[in-house]
Structure formats: structure tokens, C-alpha cells
Design an enzyme around this catalytic site. Structure first.
Site, mmCIF file in Angstrom:
data_model
loop_
_atom_site.group_PDB
_atom_site.id
_atom_site.type_symbol
_atom_site.label_atom_id
_atom_site.label_comp_id
_atom_site.label_asym_id
_atom_site.label_seq_id
_atom_site.Cartn_x
_atom_site.Cartn_y
_atom_site.Cartn_z
ATOM 1 N N ASN A 16 3.930 35.889 0.832
ATOM 2 C CA ASN A 16 4.207 34.452 0.847
ATOM 3 C C ASN A 16 3.980 33.952 -0.580
ATOM 4 O O ASN A 16 2.844 33.847 -1.023
ATOM 5 C CB ASN A 16 3.272 33.752 1.835
ATOM 6 N N LYS A 18 4.482 31.080 -1.885
ATOM 7 C CA LYS A 18 4.067 29.683 -2.007
ATOM 8 C C LYS A 18 4.901 29.001 -3.109
ATOM 9 O O LYS A 18 6.063 29.343 -3.277
ATOM 10 C CB LYS A 18 2.563 29.578 -2.228
ATOM 11 N N HIS A 101 2.382 26.977 8.158
ATOM 12 C CA HIS A 101 1.296 27.471 7.302
ATOM 13 C C HIS A 101 0.238 26.380 7.163
ATOM 14 O O HIS A 101 0.557 25.188 7.168
ATOM 15 C CB HIS A 101 1.853 27.854 5.925
ATOM 16 N N GLU A 103 -1.279 25.226 4.760
ATOM 17 C CA GLU A 103 -1.020 24.293 3.662
ATOM 18 C C GLU A 103 -0.009 23.221 4.078
ATOM 19 O O GLU A 103 -0.112 22.065 3.664
ATOM 20 C CB GLU A 103 -0.530 25.058 2.419
ATOM 21 N N GLU A 173 -4.270 33.162 10.194
ATOM 22 C CA GLU A 173 -4.829 32.928 8.858
ATOM 23 C C GLU A 173 -6.004 31.977 8.980
ATOM 24 O O GLU A 173 -5.805 30.765 9.083
ATOM 25 C CB GLU A 173 -3.778 32.269 7.956
ATOM 26 N N GLY A 179 -7.176 32.191 -0.069
ATOM 27 C CA GLY A 179 -7.361 31.950 -1.491
ATOM 28 C C GLY A 179 -8.813 31.752 -1.906
ATOM 29 O O GLY A 179 -9.095 31.364 -3.027
ATOM 30 N N SER A 218 -6.604 36.303 2.420
ATOM 31 C CA SER A 218 -7.213 37.209 1.439
ATOM 32 C C SER A 218 -7.148 38.681 1.838
ATOM 33 O O SER A 218 -8.085 39.435 1.603
ATOM 34 C CB SER A 218 -8.653 36.779 1.131
#
Length: 256
Positions: A16, A18, A101, A103, A173, A179, A218
């Protein structure tokens, strides 16, 4: 029994990207990736920004790399300035799409309801959705991880038929591990993914054993092998490490 099921599910390692890589930079990275992952035992997917899709599809023709987008709108067409429909993606040759996602949920007001609408639109348009679910740190600390991710999963799949389920991929996730360098232990990740599979089984029955559920948060070249050794983890959704060919190559070849 579990291992037999797992053997029947082809593992996926999906990058991904991003909001990274111009089309020019994408060209450079993909030209490194093609030889690096050509002997992969798993399915290799790169999910790239909209502006990189044409480059990615063209460059990966005839290779073992599949291309995904990072989002899709829930209407077929219309007055939705700045949005991209499933038909626009499939017409380019895009195969997968990331939906929901964390985010998108955190910064762009995605809800379980919009994730469900996008999932149905993706499937109707011939895309394979990679639906993301995951709990916040506070939810983990409250001990409600499984309730949260099972709710998100059932909500995302509302109205999806048993035959459509074959095209669906789920990515677990944990938001606290994206991250941050923090990773769920392989055992914890596996337990949560098994709970997700059981939630799907509640609704769809035994076809749940065919659905591929990835771990994101991660996963890297150091821990991929241990995570992938678990009974229910069928792959990874890789963030930062997917932007570096040699790191992504190591994750893709986790078995070697």
C-alpha cells in the site's frame, strides 16, 4: 484441518503505497520490483495512488504483479467532483482496491456505512476489495479488539452475496501498529484474524475458510516469516516497506 484450509488459500503480499511516488518515481520502483518478485510463491499486489495507475498497469502487463487502487467511490458516475468510480478503475486494468483503510476512516470521515457502500460498488464493478478493519489503542486496552473488528467486518460485508465473498480480501490492521513500529505478536494477530474468520462464518458458513485475511500494521522483512507461519494469516498489507524494492522483495519471499 486448519493447515489444509490455509494451503487452499493463496497468500497475498500487497503493498500500500499511500500518498507516495509520482508517476516518474513509480516507473523507477516498478522496474526494480519486476525482477525482484518474479519468482514469488504468493500473489503480489501493488496498491498505488490514482496518478500512478496507468503506469503501474502498463508496466506490469505480462508480469506476476497485480495492481490495485487505494480507494473507489460508491456511485457508478455522476456529479462527484474529484472521485473515481469502479468502472474507471477496471477499464484501466486495475484488479484490486483498498477500502476503509484506517487513514481513510481517521482523516476522511469513512464510516462502516461508506465502507459497505464502497465494497458493494467495487464488487459490482468487477474489482476485488481489500477491506481494512482494525482497533485503536484505547479499544485494545479496553479488551474489545475482537468485538470492534468483527463489527467492522460484518458491517463491511452487509449485502455481499456468498459468491461475491470469493472476491473479497480482508486486512486486519491494528491502528496502534500502523507506522509506529509496534506490531501485534504473531499469536495475537492470528487470534484476532481467527475471530474475524469466525464472524464471517457466522454469516456465510463454511465458505469463510476460503477468504483470505491479511495482517497489516508494521509487517516487515524481519517479522514476515513468523506472522506468515500462523494458521489463519494469509498475507500482509505492507506500508512503508513496500516503497523499497529490496525490503518488499524480502517480505514477498518470506518462505526462503
Amino acid at each position: 484441518v486448519i493447515t489444509m484450509d490455509k494451503q487452499n488459500r493463496k497468500a497475498i503480499i500487497a503493498g500500500n503505497w499511500k500518498m507516495n511516488k509520482t508517476a516518474t518515481e513509480a516507473k523507477a520502483l516498478i522496474s526494480e520490483l519486476i525482477p525482484a518478485v518474479k519468482d514469488a510463491g504468493c500473489e503480489v499486489v501493488i496498491c498505488v495512488p490514482f496518478t500512478d495507475l496507468v503506469t503501474a498497469v502498463e508496466m506490469t502487463k505480462g508480469t506476476n504483479i497485480h495492481v490495485g487502487a487505494e480507494n473507489v467511490h460508491f456511485e457508478k458516475s455522476g456529479a462527484f467532483t474529484g472521485e473515481i468510480s469502479a468502472d474507471m478503475l477496471t477499464d484501466l486494468g486495475v484488479e484490486y482496491v483498498v477500502i476503509g483503510h484506517s487513514e481513510r476512516r481517521q482523516y476522511f470521515a469513512e464510516t462502516n456505512e461508506t465502507v459497505n457502500k464502497r465494497t458493494k460498488a467495487a464488487l459490482a464493478g468487477g474489482l476485488k476489495p481489500i477491506i481494512c478493519v482494525g482497533e485503536k489503542l484505547s479499544e485494545k486496552q479496553m479488551g474489545i479488539t475482537e468485538e470492534i473488528v468483527c463489527l467492522q467486518t460484518k458491517a463491511a460485508l452487509h449485502g455481499v452475496s456468498r459468491t461475491q465473498l470469493d472476491e473479497v480480501v480482508i486486512a486486519y490492521e491494528p491502528i496502534w501498529a500502523i507506522g509506529t513500529g509496534m506490531t501485534a505478536t504473531p499469536e495475537d494477530a492470528n487470534q484476532t484474524i481467527r475471530a474475524i474468520r469466525n464472524a464471517i462464518r457466522d454469516v456465510y458458513g463454511d465458505v469463510a475458510q476460503n477468504i483470505r485475511i491479511l495482517y497489516g500494521g508494521s509487517m516487515n522483512d524481519k517479522n514476515a516469516r513468523d506472522l506468515m507461519a500462523q494458521s489463519d494469516i494469509d498475507g500482509g498489507l505492507i506500508g512503508g516497506a513496500s516503497l523499497v524494492a529490496e525490503k518488499f522483495e524480502k517480505i514477498v519471499n518470506y518462505n526462503r
